[in-house]
Design an enzyme around this catalytic site. Sequence first.
Site, PDB file in Angstrom:
ATOM      1  N   GLU A  43       0.829  -1.209   0.000  1.00  0.00           N
ATOM      2  CA  GLU A  43       0.000   0.000   0.000  1.00  0.00           C
ATOM      3  C   GLU A  43       0.859   1.252   0.000  1.00  0.00           C
ATOM      4  OE1 GLU A  43      -2.241   3.424   1.526  1.00  0.00           O
ATOM      5  OE2 GLU A  43      -0.491   2.509   2.425  1.00  0.00           O
ATOM      6  N   HIS A  53       4.115   7.253   9.775  1.00  0.00           N
ATOM      7  CA  HIS A  53       5.336   7.212   8.941  1.00  0.00           C
ATOM      8  C   HIS A  53       6.597   7.688   9.675  1.00  0.00           C
ATOM      9  CE1 HIS A  53       2.854   7.404   4.916  1.00  0.00           C
ATOM     10  NE2 HIS A  53       2.489   6.420   5.711  1.00  0.00           N
TER      11      HIS A  53
HETATM   12 ZN   LIG Z   1      -1.482   2.859   5.872  1.00  0.00          ZN
END
Ligand SMILES: [Zn+2]
Length: 462
Positions: A325, A427
Amino acid sequence: MKLKSAALALIAGVTLSLSAHAQQDSLMMRKIFDEALVNGKCYDNLRYLCKQIGPRLSGSAGAQKAVAWSKKLMDSYGFDRVYLQEVMVPHWVRGEKEQGKIIVGKTEVPVALAALGGSVATPKTGITAEVIELHSLQELQSLGEDKIKGKIVFFNRPFDERFIEAGEAYGTAGDQRNAGPAAAAKYGAVAVIVRSLTSALDNYPHTGGTNYGTSPKIPAAAISTIAANKLSDLLKQNGKVKFFLKDNCQTLPNVLSYNVIGEIKGSANNNKYITVGGHLDSWDLAEGAHDDGTGVMQSVEVLRIFKTLGYKPKNNIRAVFFMNEENGHKGGLKYAEQALKDKEEHIAAIETDEGGFTPRGFSFEGANAAFLKGINQQWKKLFEPYEADRLVAGGSGTDIGPLRDSFPGINLIGFRPDSQRYFDIHHTPNDVFENVNKRELELGAATITSLIYLIDQHGLNF
Ligand SMILES: [Zn+2]
């Protein structure tokens, strides 16, 4: 008179059967929540994924290990079918740790930064160039090549704090990271640094993918919000500021990887499918706990809960751990492509990829007013006791998105947890197991299981 009483009896009958339905649904949801909260397995599974496997960027050894372990986990639950679906994925590696420095005259200030996924490397000696600060991609055009060429473009537009849903702030700031490097390269920039996509003021750089498209490829990195503020202040004070960037990224040949799929067969022996999924891959900087370890572990928990409660669904229910993804979406594309080839009928897909936080409800892609009115009239009250009753129009998810074109009429649904803390860790090296709350994760799993139960029983014909 006769006719009227017959009509009344009919209405009463319908009302009675509806409320009996609702009562049955409410009891089943209570069982689902009890199982998730008392005997839940998703938190322990997540701990294993984060601590024993860890980072799992597509193409990495971690990703392969995660695939093998996930299949074993699904096998151990004894689902009707567990299989791997082959998918070729990109293989980008960060290489040796990046370096970044703000340079003002003789003073050098090291900053926290991380190359963006897909970035090319700088020369071995790094790049040093004057910095120009921008707040939008449109500014590139108004400044023109004259002002941009040979410089390091610094995109520094912060989150718009007026948004209540943090995801919307992320969405509107995201072009700087996704498309900024490609756009700046067209004006002759030598590199791009981007303010991390978060409201948090801290020293974590937030990586994420960037797309070059057909533009020349220049090195690109995210810097922490503290570093971004510092750089912006120094530019204001000094006018001329340089930046040193050295990164060591590489894109290697594509690698064979897999979506991991578990399935409980529908009792009606039909060809209809309901998919629930998240993504197994994660960025390389941390354990991918909230993004998206929580999502995959909630997805498999749905099937486990059904199996444990002895629930026999009408439709085939699938949990899908999508691969890739984060930097290519290849797993989602492959899943939709194969489903079409196999002539399956997909009625609904739910994605959980917004963190394992307290559930608030779901968003339904393309939902019109009549649908929203109907679903809220009939189902909102069922979710109210669990404080997860927001049933709204909105986006679904990247992995299930490709089903949109393959199966017109499919209902694409996004699981919506509380969004306020997701982008603090999204992230970053801080996306670790310790930042996931057991209860919040389990409540989410139960909420998703409940929705799938309701769709399986009644469809989504509002
Ligand atoms: Zn994600």
